[in-house]
Design a protein around this motif. Structure first.
Motif, mmCIF file in Angstrom:
data_model
loop_
_atom_site.group_PDB
_atom_site.id
_atom_site.type_symbol
_atom_site.label_atom_id
_atom_site.label_comp_id
_atom_site.label_asym_id
_atom_site.label_seq_id
_atom_site.Cartn_x
_atom_site.Cartn_y
_atom_site.Cartn_z
ATOM 1 N N ARG A 140 0.692 -1.403 -0.199
ATOM 2 C CA ARG A 140 0.300 -0.046 0.222
ATOM 3 C C ARG A 140 1.021 1.117 0.227
ATOM 4 N N ILE A 141 1.748 1.329 0.854
ATOM 5 C CA ILE A 141 2.470 2.491 1.475
ATOM 6 C C ILE A 141 3.996 2.942 0.249
ATOM 7 N N ALA A 142 4.489 1.702 1.008
ATOM 8 C CA ALA A 142 6.065 1.870 -0.699
ATOM 9 C C ALA A 142 6.195 1.907 -1.582
ATOM 10 N N ASP A 143 7.275 2.710 -1.746
ATOM 11 C CA ASP A 143 7.965 2.975 -2.743
ATOM 12 C C ASP A 143 8.681 2.285 -3.360
ATOM 13 N N TYR A 144 10.280 1.672 -2.434
ATOM 14 C CA TYR A 144 10.895 0.879 -2.471
ATOM 15 C C TYR A 144 11.005 0.358 -2.347
ATOM 16 N N VAL A 145 11.423 -1.232 -2.215
ATOM 17 C CA VAL A 145 11.473 -2.664 -1.215
ATOM 18 C C VAL A 145 13.170 -2.557 -0.940
ATOM 19 N N THR A 146 13.375 -3.303 0.372
ATOM 20 C CA THR A 146 14.486 -4.411 0.227
ATOM 21 C C THR A 146 14.120 -5.144 1.146
#
Length: 289
Positions: free
Chosen positions: A195-201
């Motif tokens: 829903r909220i993240a632009d990037y993911v690690t």
């Protein structure tokens, strides 16, 4: 694009666990979801960023400052929300505010109590009597009340009811509207990341399994299924989390190997949850080898 947080080659060893060459960066103006199974190294990485753990090697930069030599300056400009209350439980909100304002040059009492009021938190109750959601809102109010440019959250939505989770995500969305800020959001609840993240690690067993934009991750992999008899040894070696059962198999596959699929095997778009499940299956298989 300027980074608010950069980690390069971070290594940290504990007995029975280590972070291995962890590297990723969070650009200003964005939210990064920091995901992985429990025990994958998320909290150790966060403790390292905050100089709460002595790292073995690597470099961590926040606002262009060194995480070790400039630790005090970084903490003045960073808001931190852990999954449990880090204030003495016998205190009331006004007593906590009195203690905190001496630590932060940019402490905003008016803004703090404005947030406390808007969150509906009681001033006359000891914070130890607060519900999990109320405690989380208190820590968010603190994090937002000293002009923090980076907010780091470690499993903040764990144990929250859906309404409280939704409110927290709205607060973070409002906060990041200022493009000079950043959010590192550790969670195992993938719906929040979607829903909220632009990037993911994605961390897996102390290593970075993926880092990039959210869309890059979900476009990089597909779920495949079909009859195991149609799977060549070469294709099987490319699969992640291969799972066979009585009527067939399923697995995750990098899209660069789609040309290896026979027409009998179906593939479809994959979800965040499925990605983590297939990583876990792969870990389990490797543990049996």
């Amino acid at each position: 694009m300027e980074n608010i947080l950069e980690i390069q080659g971070l290594c940290k060893k504990y007995k029975g666990f280590e972070l291995k060459d962890v590297s990723f960066a969070l650009p200003k103006g964005y939210i990064m979801g920091f995901v992985g199974q429990n025990g994958s190294g998320k909290t150790t990485t966060i403790r390292s960023i905050l100089n709460m753990a002595n790292i073995n090697s690597g470099k961590i930069s926040v606002f262009g400052l060194d995480s070790v030599s400039d630790s005090k300056k970084i903490k003045e400009r960073t808001g931190v929300v852990f999954d449990s209350l880090y204030f003495a439980e016998h205190l009331k909100i006004k007593e906590i505010e009195n203690q905190l304002k001496g630590f932060y040059p940019d402490w905003d009492s008016e803004g703090f109590f404005g947030r406390i009021n808007s969150f509906g938190l009681p001033l006359k109750k000891k914070v130890g009597t607060f519900s999990k959601g109320m405690k989380m809102k208190l820590m968010i109010a603190v994090a937002l009340s000293h002009n923090a440019e980076l907010i780091i959250l470690d499993e903040p939505t764990s144990g929250l009811d859906p309404v409280a989770r939704d409110e927290l995500l709205d607060i973070l969305a409002d906060y990041i509207a200022d493009e000079n800020r950043g959010v590192l959001f550790s969670t195992h609840i993938t719906a929040d990341v979607e829903r909220i993240a632009d990037y993911v690690t994605v961390l897996n067993d102390g290593k970075v399994w993926f880092t990039g934009t959210k869309d890059e991750l979900t476009e990089k992999y597909v779920a495949i299924k079909g009859d195991e008899a149609d799977v060549t040894d070469e294709l099987k070696s490319r699969c992640i989390g291969f799972h066979s059962y009585r009527n067939g198999f399923d697995a995750m596959l990098d899209t660069e190997y789609l040309n290896m699929l026979p027409k009998e095997i179906e593939y479809e778009k994959i979800s965040f949850d499925e990605i983590l499940v297939y990583i876990a299956k792969e870990n389990k298989d490797e543990g049996h080898n």
